[in-house]
Design a protein around this motif. Structure first.
Motif: not given
Ligand code: SER
Length: 358
Positions: A264-278
């Protein structure tokens, strides 16, 4: 070689180590604190604040916990840095007027180097600039060369749970990802090189509303080791999100979106990490009885849920998906917090009950 351990093993190893040193393993307190000065439980010490302040007698003189915590002050950094979270677990050992600096430092070192098997040459301790006693313990009892012990100011090495209340100087342990850079320029603020993983607070003062420090009845120990951080170190991954504590949730979300995290692109990775955390926050908050609303804790929960939905849309997920990824989070969290599964069942029962009656 560091010990190769899962997140669950790191947690249990910590508790077992301190149990063998005479600490009682206590369950995590709820995320809904008794302390009215904070909305959510933000540290392992919070449930013990009345004991530190001498307002409640301790039932034991030594305790150890794995405390679920939520901090939302850095919510905008979640997913963007290697290790900002809303939900995290703090592993702690506590002394209520029993042992103090010498044992706390010696055991933190023993656990780090002999149990988790972190190479001593990769560990850097910091102390409060005025704390000559802690400095001397690291130098003389542990044998750390003087030039590696970092003296730091009050903003870094004097810990307090809030503007008033129990506080004290602290000593932190940092892990060095790049020891080849040498000892000459040690900048512990450089988080591409160092990660602070264990904070030992020598809790001996109370700060009043005028900022005045007075000695507490007892000298206490309050420590906090970041479970996710230790998992990053021991699992050799580039950030906390790719540890086994969070990555399965990221993969579950990526699968629903029909994408692969690694590609995934960097921005998509950030979104997936937000989901993983939240999602971990959302699961634990609901399990502790918080419901979404527009005030207080309920607002925090609502905001987290909205952010999960939004980041789900950003990675291309159409429609509802939180319950699916929540299942992955529950399966991981229930190992240490069985109440999460129990309350998932009871909320399903009450949900179906409601449907029947309506
Ligand atoms: N209370 C300290 C912290 O939160 C150590 O547990 O870092």
């Amino acid at each position: 070689m560091v010990a190769s351990l899962s997140g669950a093993q790191i947690r249990q190893t910590f508790l077992d180590f301190y149990a063998a040193k005479g600490h009682k393993i206590l369950p995590s307190a709820s995320l809904v604190p008794e302390d009215p000065t904070v909305l959510l439980t933000i540290a392992g010490m919070l449930p013990f604040k009345p004991i530190f302040l001498g307002q409640r007698e301790a039932e034991v003189s030594r305790a150890t916990t794995s405390q679920k915590c939520i901090r939302t002050n850095d919510i905008e950094n979640v997913g963007k840095t290697a290790r900002h979270h809303t939900y995290f677990e703090m592993l702690g050992n506590f002394s209520f007027g029993d042992y103090f600096k010498e044992e706390a430092i010696a055991w933190a070192w023993e656990l780090s180097t002999e149990v988790y098997k972190l190479p001593p040459e990769r560990l850097i301790p910091s102390v409060f600039s005025e704390d000559d006693e802690a400095f001397a313990i690291w130098r003389d009892k542990i044998g750390i060369p003087e030039h590696r012990i970092q003296r730091m100011g009050a903003e870094d090495n004097f810990w307090a749970s809030g503007p008033t209340g129990p506080c004290g100087p602290c000593s932190e342990l940092y892990y060095d990802f790049h020891p080849e850079k040498g000892d000459e320029k040690i900048d512990l603020e450089d988080d591409s090189r160092f990660i602070e993983y264990y904070n030992l607070v020598f809790m001996e003062y109370n700060r009043d509303s005028d900022g005045k420090l007075s000695p507490l009845k007892n000298k206490n120990i309050d420590t906090g080791m970041g479970l996710e951080r230790m998992a990053q170190i021991l699992q050799g991954v580039p950030n906390n999100y790719e540890t086994d504590l969070i990555f399965p949730i990221i993969e579950a979300a990526a699968q629903i979106a029909g994408i692969k995290y690694q590609k995934a692109k960097a921005k998509t990775k950030i979104s997936l990490k937000v989901i993983g955390d939240h999602v971990r926050s959302v699961v634990q908050m609901i399990a502790d009885g918080i419901t979404a609303s527009n005030v207080g804790r309920g607002y925090v929960l609502r905001r987290l849920i909205r952010r999960v939905v939004r980041h789900g849309q950003l990675v291309g997920i159409d429609g509802a998906f939180i319950t699916q990824v929540a299942e992955t989070a529950i399966a991981s969290l229930e190992v240490a917090y069985p109440e999460v599964r129990e309350r998932e069942k009871s909320s399903k029962l009450s949900w179906s009950g409601k449907n029947r009656n309506s």
